[in-house]
Design an enzyme around this catalytic site. Structure first.
Site, PDB file in Angstrom:
ATOM      1  N   ASP A 144       0.803  -1.089   0.078  1.00  0.00           N
ATOM      2  CA  ASP A 144      -0.051   0.122   0.094  1.00  0.00           C
ATOM      3  C   ASP A 144       0.940   1.347  -0.009  1.00  0.00           C
ATOM      4  OD1 ASP A 144      -2.060  -1.833   0.197  1.00  0.00           O
ATOM      5  OD2 ASP A 144      -2.735  -1.300   1.995  1.00  0.00           O
ATOM      6  N   HIS A 195     -10.674   0.878  -3.027  1.00  0.00           N
ATOM      7  CA  HIS A 195     -12.017   0.883  -2.614  1.00  0.00           C
ATOM      8  C   HIS A 195     -12.941   1.613  -3.455  1.00  0.00           C
ATOM      9  CE1 HIS A 195     -10.513  -0.332   1.452  1.00  0.00           C
ATOM     10  NE2 HIS A 195     -10.018   0.817   1.406  1.00  0.00           N
ATOM     11  N   ASP A 204      -4.568  -0.566  -2.048  1.00  0.00           N
ATOM     12  CA  ASP A 204      -6.088  -0.546  -1.907  1.00  0.00           C
ATOM     13  C   ASP A 204      -6.960  -0.018  -2.735  1.00  0.00           C
ATOM     14  OD1 ASP A 204      -6.390  -1.191   1.174  1.00  0.00           O
ATOM     15  OD2 ASP A 204      -6.901   0.754   1.624  1.00  0.00           O
ATOM     16  N   LYS A 228      -7.026  -4.732  -3.034  1.00  0.00           N
ATOM     17  CA  LYS A 228      -7.660  -5.425  -2.285  1.00  0.00           C
ATOM     18  C   LYS A 228      -8.630  -4.127  -1.739  1.00  0.00           C
ATOM     19  CE  LYS A 228      -3.954  -4.281   1.092  1.00  0.00           C
ATOM     20  NZ  LYS A 228      -4.686  -3.375   2.016  1.00  0.00           N
ATOM     21  N   HIS A 263     -17.551   2.539  -0.031  1.00  0.00           N
ATOM     22  CA  HIS A 263     -17.047   1.594   0.779  1.00  0.00           C
ATOM     23  C   HIS A 263     -17.651   1.613   2.394  1.00  0.00           C
ATOM     24  CE1 HIS A 263     -14.084  -1.391   2.418  1.00  0.00           C
ATOM     25  NE2 HIS A 263     -14.346  -2.003   1.369  1.00  0.00           N
ATOM     26  N   HIS A 301     -10.872   6.801   1.528  1.00  0.00           N
ATOM     27  CA  HIS A 301      -9.236   6.916   1.096  1.00  0.00           C
ATOM     28  C   HIS A 301      -9.222   5.841  -0.187  1.00  0.00           C
ATOM     29  CE1 HIS A 301      -9.309   3.708   4.028  1.00  0.00           C
ATOM     30  NE2 HIS A 301      -8.676   3.071   3.274  1.00  0.00           N
ATOM     31  N   CYS A 308      -2.217  -2.918   7.544  1.00  0.00           N
ATOM     32  CA  CYS A 308      -2.008  -3.930   6.358  1.00  0.00           C
ATOM     33  C   CYS A 308      -0.538  -4.563   6.367  1.00  0.00           C
ATOM     34  CB  CYS A 308      -2.134  -3.112   5.083  1.00  0.00           C
ATOM     35  SG  CYS A 308      -3.872  -2.183   5.135  1.00  0.00           S
TER      36      CYS A 308
END
Length: 199
Positions: free
Chosen positions: A10, A50, A48, A108, A54, A83, A153
């Site tokens: 990330d 999203h 990440d 993810k 989310h 984010h 994470c």
């Protein structure tokens, strides 16, 4: 080095200073990570990713603030500022990160109803990302993890990596933490207990 991979967690704009969920000094580790990317034959990145609505975003829970918790079907969930929204500048990798060598990018958190800290599983602890299978099929058994954030994470990924049978090292000098209510100390302890090498 053929059986060893570097997993860069990330390293995205929203997690660096100036982003919507900045980790203090998150950008300071980029030069060291770039150096390590040069040293490893196999490099995998996580991102990440999203959707805008989310379920882990505090903005989707009326009356709730970022960093409060709510109960989700899969357990307790920390709420975050919006984010790493898909396709946004915040979701992009840090501009100084030399990521083009990566042979795989694992996205993810793209399922609206479930958050995802680990590179291996969504937060329900059941839905796999496919990373373990990819690594095993390639004959990779040893992993070094770096990136953001140490206590979320990175730690969740390291714990899952050990559980999936990988020899796992976290390079703490190439990570930075959020440290939410003592979360750094807690997760360092959990990683140690699980057999993660903290280097």
């Amino acid at each position: 080095m053929a059986e060893e991979a570097l997993i860069v967690i990330d390293m995205q704009n929203d997690f660096c200073p100036g982003g919507s969920l900045p980790v203090a000094e998150g950008d300071k580790i980029v030069p060291l990570i770039n150096e390590m990317i040069g040293d490893f034959e196999h490099v995998v990145l996580t991102q990440d990713w999203h959707p805008a609505n989310h379920s882990s975003f505090a903005s989707k829970h009326p009356g709730k603030q970022p960093f409060e918790t709510v109960e989700m079907p899969y357990g307790q969930q920390t709420l975050w500022p919006d984010h790493c929204v898909q396709g946004s500048g915040g979701a992009a990798f840090h501009p100084a990160l030399k990521w083009s060598k990566a042979e795989l990018v694992i996205r993810k958190g793209f399922r609206k109803g479930i958050d995802s800290y680990s590179a291996f599983f969504e937060n329900d602890r059941k839905t796999p990302t496919g990373l373990a299978g990819y690594l095993k099929e390639r004959g990779i058994g040893k992993l070094t993890l770096v990136g953001l954030a140490t206590d979320f994470c990175v730690a969740y990924s390291a714990l899952d990596a050990v559980e999936q049978g990988f020899e796992t090292t976290v390079r703490l000098d190439a990570c930075r933490a959020i440290d939410l209510g003592g979360s750094l100390e807690t997760m360092l302890g959990k990683m140690r207990d699980a057999g993660v090498t903290l280097a």
